[in-house]
Design an enzyme around this catalytic site. Structure first.
Site, short mmCIF file in Angstrom:
data_model
loop_
_atom_site.label_atom_id
_atom_site.label_comp_id
_atom_site.label_asym_id
_atom_site.label_seq_id
_atom_site.Cartn_x
_atom_site.Cartn_y
_atom_site.Cartn_z
N ASP A 1 -3.87 3.43 13.96
CA ASP A 1 -3.02 4.03 12.93
C ASP A 1 -3.54 5.42 12.65
O ASP A 1 -4.36 5.96 13.41
CB ASP A 1 -2.93 3.15 11.69
CG ASP A 1 -4.25 3.02 10.95
OD1 ASP A 1 -5.24 3.71 11.30
OD2 ASP A 1 -4.33 2.21 10.00
N ARG B 1 0.84 -1.20 0.00
CA ARG B 1 0.00 0.00 0.00
C ARG B 1 0.88 1.25 0.00
O ARG B 1 1.52 1.56 1.00
CB ARG B 1 -0.94 0.03 1.22
CG ARG B 1 -1.79 1.29 1.27
CD ARG B 1 -3.00 1.19 2.18
NE ARG B 1 -2.66 1.15 3.59
CZ ARG B 1 -3.56 1.29 4.58
NH1 ARG B 1 -4.84 1.45 4.28
NH2 ARG B 1 -3.19 1.22 5.83
#
Length: 536
Positions: free
Chosen positions: A449, A165
């Site tokens: 996150d 990603r």
């Protein structure tokens, strides 16, 4: 033209010359020159669209692309063998060697190797994330930790397939400059990974596979598709080798799922329900649209909320109609060996969540910790058995309207004092870790996150600017938030001790949280002001 058209503006880190070769940097420079102008146009388009949507009360399905949605014939490309079975996917940053080995050995079918929300983009992390993946593919990542524990890769056939990603379109990589401008982080991450690993992965029987974050329109997907086509042509990789799974984690993308798959159809692999960023997008998009769009405490918004059900069921129907994988959301629980009773309660919630996803037709799901892999796998094993996926479940019973996707006010839960305090606590603790270079952090038993920090600060902003009254009758004001933040900062000084507090980034994190949560000018992404404070 100079042999190296990219200027590296950073103190060198160990082994960077293996990643930043002249040829690799020239490839990144070509990507930048060709595609950054379009990236800039699309970012400008986002800002204007957001203001219009808030005034209009939300997006709708695009009339100009109705022909794409109504055409029953088109399908995405067939998934390659390495991406046929995706019943469990584990996520985590690639910049840590131990986590890289553990993720590959976890038993998950896929590892999302993250350069985005789970990684703080220090120069060391950017370079060593690339190095760790190269080393993993070359099977030279085995090492012994300082305490003597040995980390080694298992047999190749048992390793998770890597899906990388890159950063979102909005973030730049300040350490790489072309013609005096920073290269977009997305192109830097993609370009270095593709240049070094595309052929290597083909030799291993796999390919360069990607997760695409934070797309807000099918036009942004079209840009990625053009990047893929150009990169494959430039390096002599067969067209269609790239596969991309798109995270549907913005409210506008939820209205353009079919169009996004259509734009990427020769490279598309599936869609993922990015639940945390999706909530952030809802708050962000409608932050000044009135009380109708005020979300309650983050933990009160479960995947069974009607508007979240509408979003996930539409995703499954869309994917299976077009031959793509539908991947479910994150199980963020971090098991603790100290509290078996609390573990079992949390694990039961994870089981229920994964059971629901499997029954709803998802082909796989995410977990944040290796101990959750068997839990999620068991849920999907019951439904899938020996089949790699359940794309044959077309979910033609699903009919989702724009109103259902936007029915935030259908929730009974309201904002609470405990929820406000939790937002301050999570925001402070996460940002302190991020500013020290760690992007995946366990806070109160959950793996946090950037997405969860974004929800925290955005809810604070929305609650202050909407004048929300909490369950105890107290109105949310900037003064109340500042008092809470000051108390939490003092509590952290007591919790970690004076020396550790002084060595950390607690005051910086406190000040940053108040800035992105209370400034009248809302920052589109907290990582934009935070990046300037990140050392390294």
């Amino acid at each position: 033209m100079a042999a190296t058209p990219v200027r590296v503006d950073a103190p060198p880190v160990e082994r960077q010359e293996e990643v930043l070769t002249d040829a690799a940097l020239a490839f990144v420079a070509e990507l930048h020159r060709r595609f950054t102008p379009r990236r800039d146009e699309l970012l400008a388009r986002r800002a204007g669209r957001r203001a219009a949507l808030a005034r209009a009360g939300g997006p709708g399905f695009l009339p100009e692309t109705a022909h794409v949605r109504e055409d029953p014939a088109w399908r995405v490309a067939e998934a390659p063998p390495a991406l046929q079975d995706r019943r469990v996917e584990i996520t985590g940053p690639a910049d840590d060697r131990r986590m890289t080995v553990n993720a590959l050995n976890s038993g998950a079918r896929v590892w999302l190797a993250d350069f985005e929300d789970a990684s703080a983009p220090t120069w060391h992390n950017v370079v060593h994330g690339q190095l760790n993946l190269i080393d993993a593919f070359e099977r030279r990542i085995d090492f012994t930790a300082p305490g003597g524990k040995r980390y080694a890769l298992g047999p190749a056939e048992r390793l998770a397939t890597v899906v990388m990603r890159p950063r979102g379109w909005h973030l730049d990589e300040r350490h790489l400059l072309v013609d005096g401008r920073p290269v977009p982080g997305a192109l830097a991450d993609f370009g270095l990974y593709f240049f070094h690993n595309a052929e290597r992965l083909l030799r291993l029987g796999k390919g360069p596979y990607f997760y695409l974050p934070k797309l807000e329109s099918h036009l942004e997907a079209r840009l990625w598709n053009d990047v893929f086509a150009f990169a494959q042509e430039q390096l002599g990789i067969p067209r269609g080798t790239v596969r991309a799974t798109v995270l549907i984690e913005t409210i506008t993308a939820a209205f353009e799922m079919e169009e996004i798959l259509y734009e990427l159809r020769e490279h598309a692999s599936g869609l993922n329900a990015g639940r945390w960023d999706y909530l952030f997008s809802l708050v962000k998009t409608f932050r000044d649209a009135g009380e109708r769009f005020v979300l309650p405490d983050r933990n009160a918004v479960t995947m069974t909320a009607p508007f979240m059900r509408a979003y996930t069921e539409l995703l499954v129907r869309t994917c299976h109609r077009r031959g793509a994988h539908a991947i479910g959301g994150m199980a963020a629980f971090v098991p603790s060996r100290r509290d078996p009773a609390a573990n079992e309660v949390a694990l039961e919630r994870v089981r229920a969540d994964k059971d629901r996803e499997a029954r709803d037709g998802f082909d796989g799901s995410w977990v944040a910790h290796p101990d959750l892999v068997p839990v999620a796998r068991a849920s999907f094993d019951v439904v899938l058995g020996d089949r790699p996926h359940q794309k044959d479940r077309l979910r033609e019973d699903v009919r989702v309207t724009a109103d259902q996707l936007l029915a935030v006010d259908a929730l009974d839960a309201r904002p609470t004092a405990a929820g406000l305090r939790n937002a301050v606590q999570v925001g402070l603790r996460y940002l302190e870790s991020w500013l020290r270079g760690t992007g995946a952090v366990a806070v109160f038993g959950l793996m946090e996150d950037v997405a969860t920090a974004e929800i925290s600060r955005s809810q604070i902003w929305q609650w202050v600017h909407t004048g929300v009254v909490l369950d105890g009758g107290e109105k949310v004001t900037a003064g109340l938030v500042r008092d809470l933040a000051a108390r939490e900062l003092a509590a952290m000084r007591e919790e970690v001790g004076a020396d550790a507090f002084a060595a950390g980034a607690w005051q910086k994190a406190h000040d940053l949280l108040l800035k992105v949560a209370l400034d009248d000018a809302y920052a589109d992404f907290l990582t934009l002001p935070a990046y300037g404070l990140l050392e390294g």
